[in-house]
Design an enzyme around this catalytic site. Structure first.
Site, PDB file in Angstrom:
ATOM      1  N   HIS A  18       0.856  -1.188   0.000  1.00 41.17           N
ATOM      2  CA  HIS A  18       0.000   0.000   0.000  1.00 41.17           C
ATOM      3  C   HIS A  18       0.893   1.240   0.000  1.00 41.17           C
ATOM      4  CE1 HIS A  18       0.954   0.405   4.208  1.00 41.17           C
ATOM      5  NE2 HIS A  18       0.368  -0.747   4.519  1.00 41.17           N
ATOM      6  N   HIS A  21       3.994   1.440   2.521  1.00 44.66           N
ATOM      7  CA  HIS A  21       5.192   0.707   2.080  1.00 44.66           C
ATOM      8  C   HIS A  21       5.882   1.476   0.953  1.00 44.66           C
ATOM      9  CE1 HIS A  21       2.294  -2.790   2.963  1.00 44.66           C
ATOM     10  NE2 HIS A  21       3.149  -2.807   3.964  1.00 44.66           N
ATOM     11  N   CYS A 126      -1.878  -8.982  22.419  1.00 44.26           N
ATOM     12  CA  CYS A 126      -2.739  -8.548  21.307  1.00 44.26           C
ATOM     13  C   CYS A 126      -2.418  -9.415  20.093  1.00 44.26           C
ATOM     14  CB  CYS A 126      -2.531  -7.078  20.968  1.00 44.26           C
ATOM     15  SG  CYS A 126      -3.429  -6.604  19.462  1.00 44.26           S
ATOM     16  N   CYS A 129      -1.166  -7.279  17.052  1.00 42.43           N
ATOM     17  CA  CYS A 129       0.239  -6.847  17.097  1.00 42.43           C
ATOM     18  C   CYS A 129       1.193  -8.035  17.188  1.00 42.43           C
ATOM     19  CB  CYS A 129       0.503  -5.981  18.320  1.00 42.43           C
ATOM     20  SG  CYS A 129      -0.458  -4.476  18.401  1.00 42.43           S
ATOM     21  N   CYS A 143      -6.229  -2.355  22.482  1.00 47.26           N
ATOM     22  CA  CYS A 143      -5.040  -2.010  21.705  1.00 47.26           C
ATOM     23  C   CYS A 143      -5.409  -0.837  20.798  1.00 47.26           C
ATOM     24  CB  CYS A 143      -4.585  -3.205  20.876  1.00 47.26           C
ATOM     25  SG  CYS A 143      -3.411  -2.745  19.597  1.00 47.26           S
ATOM     26  N   HIS A 146      -5.439  -1.872  17.006  1.00 45.99           N
ATOM     27  CA  HIS A 146      -6.349  -2.912  16.520  1.00 45.99           C
ATOM     28  C   HIS A 146      -7.748  -2.843  17.085  1.00 45.99           C
ATOM     29  CE1 HIS A 146      -2.303  -4.491  15.631  1.00 45.99           C
ATOM     30  NE2 HIS A 146      -2.890  -4.762  14.502  1.00 45.99           N
ATOM     31  N   LYS A 301      -7.832   8.924   8.725  1.00 43.27           N
ATOM     32  CA  LYS A 301      -6.948   7.779   8.645  1.00 43.27           C
ATOM     33  C   LYS A 301      -7.269   7.026   7.360  1.00 43.27           C
ATOM     34  CE  LYS A 301      -5.654   3.753  11.094  1.00 43.27           C
ATOM     35  NZ  LYS A 301      -4.868   3.156  11.990  1.00 43.27           N
ATOM     36  N   LYS A 304      -8.244   0.338   3.986  1.00 41.36           N
ATOM     37  CA  LYS A 304      -9.061  -0.384   3.024  1.00 41.36           C
ATOM     38  C   LYS A 304     -10.520  -0.395   3.479  1.00 41.36           C
ATOM     39  CE  LYS A 304      -6.587  -4.032   2.109  1.00 41.36           C
ATOM     40  NZ  LYS A 304      -6.199  -5.428   2.017  1.00 41.36           N
TER      41      LYS A 304
HETATM   42 ZN   LIG Z   1      -2.690  -4.607  18.568  1.00 45.34          ZN
END
Ligand SMILES: [Zn+2]
Length: 418
Positions: A18, A21, A126, A129, A143, A146, A301, A304
């Site tokens: 994406h 990267h 998590c 992560c 988290c 996430h 933010k 997708k």
């Molecule tokens: Zn996480």
């Protein structure tokens, strides 16, 4: 000959390439090309990080073996970099046989040294992560990355004595022996060391099958980060021998990295676990870590699931490769967060490339054609300008370097208008 070794992180294959990267990789490419231009010997490494429970789950969802799934995504990265004209010298996959052997050898060395010990770990884990979280990392018990509540987990694991390296690392970061840039990022890390400090970290998993087996206890696999970090060494051909075996396998003339580029989400592990592993292995630390910002789309933010992601391939389709690279690098001052949108890309494309550079090139070529004259280009005649440009490039101030070029282009426009 002066050497320049630059790395991107190995990208986790839980996702296709994406714009995040892409941003890191184009920036690394710009620097690699610049240093080649300076006559230095350059090695530019990128690659993919392919182990871990998350990958195993993803593969299962797609009814593939983990390796088959990883192959597919690694290919997608290779294709993306080819499409973007990235000039990397190496592409390291963490599932490669040589990498696996080197990781095992390195961990055995650290274990024999007493830096890895068996213990029981209890904590909040998590799954997103693939990391244990401290209470401080959580907001409302979730988290932050996430939006899920970590699970209480307790397991037997091999643990790395990270705490042992706290003082030595803090000193090296403070005095810029390991330089963290920009300065606000260094300050964040120094304050993390001083306020929270380094706790020992679990380096093995009992319940993750898709990983590198711990060589002395095959019922455990190596923690994904410990595996991934060593790519920066194995990507040069390192076979796990420590200290470097001169004349042995692996040409390590490029070690240590001149600069390691990354986004801020992985700074903390790169400024703690990674250099501590190097100290444990008795190897020199990277010279610089540079942290770039994130992109948002219209203040939101990007993701997708939010339906607002801008795919690198769509940028190339619309503007062509060079223009797409220019627009991504020009979106914000390097090191700062930036806001992007199709509208902004269009505006910049038209202003800088179609009207600015494009217009000037058209006027010059018209002039040459109608008057049947050749162009005698004196490259690099303005020494002061070149010096200023180089200083900005060395300082990762790509936007300032570009400003110098635009000044020159505008001056050209003025000459033609007179
Ligand atoms: Zn996480």
């Amino acid at each position: 000959m002066k050497k320049f070794y630059i790395t991107t992180p190995v990208y986790y294959v839980n996702d296709v390439p994406h714009i995040g990267h892409t941003y890191t990789t184009i920036a690394a490419d710009v620097l690699a090309r610049w240093h080649r231009e300076l006559g230095e010997e350059v090695f530019f490494l990128t690659g993919t990080d392919e182990h871990g429970a998350k990958i195993e789950t993803k593969a299962k969802e797609m009814k593939l073996e983990p390796k088959q799934y990883a192959d597919k995504i690694a290919d997608a990265f290779k294709e993306a970099w080819q499409e973007l004209n990235i000039s990397h010298d190496g592409f390291l996959r963490t599932t490669g046989e040589a990498h696996i052997k080197a990781v095992q050898k390195a961990l055995r060395f650290m274990h024999d040294k007493g830096d890895i010990y068996l213990s029981k770990y209890e904590g909040l884990y998590c799954r997103g992560c693939e990391q244990y979280k401290s209470e401080r990392d959580l907001i409302d018990g979730m988290c932050q990355d996430h939006k899920i509540a970590p699970e209480k987990m307790s397991e037997e694991c091999y643990t790395f004595k990270l705490s042992k390296y706290q003082d030595e690392l803090l000193e090296k970061i403070k005095n810029d022996e390991l330089q963290i840039l920009p300065l606000n990022r260094k300050n964040e890390i120094v304050s993390f060391y001083e306020k929270e400090g380094l706790a020992d970290v679990s380096f093995s998993r009992k319940n993750v099958n898709w990983g590198i087996p711990i060589p002395w206890d095959k019922s455990h696999t190596v923690y994904v980060w410990a595996d991934a970090f060593l790519n920066y060494l194995t990507g040069l051909g390192w076979d796990g021998a420590t200290p470097f075996n001169k004349g042995g396998k692996g040409d390590l003339k490029f070690w240590p990295p001149s600069v390691q580029l990354m986004s801020k989400d992985i700074l903390r592990v790169h400024a703690t676990i990674w250099p501590a592993m190097l100290l444990s292995l008795g190897l020199p630390l990277p010279k610089k870590i540079f942290i770039h910002g994130y992109f948002q789309v219209n203040g939101q933010k990007m993701g997708k699931s939010l339906g607002n992601a801008i795919a690198p391939s769509d940028l190339i389709k619309k503007y062509g490769v060079d223009a797409a690279r220019y627009l991504i690098m020009g979106a914000t001052a390097f090191g700062h967060d930036g806001d992007i949108s199709w509208e902004k890309f269009n505006d910049k494309y038209n202003a800088d490339l179609a009207n600015g550079l494009g217009n000037l090139a058209a006027r010059v070529s018209n002039l040459l054609e109608t008057n049947k004259i050749g162009l005698d280009l004196e490259v690099g005649s303005d020494k002061k300008l070149i010096k200023k440009y180089a200083e900005n490039m060395q300082a990762f101030k790509f936007d300032e370097a570009l400003k110098i070029l635009w000044e020159k282009l505008r001056a050209g426009d003025t000459v033609l208008s007179d």
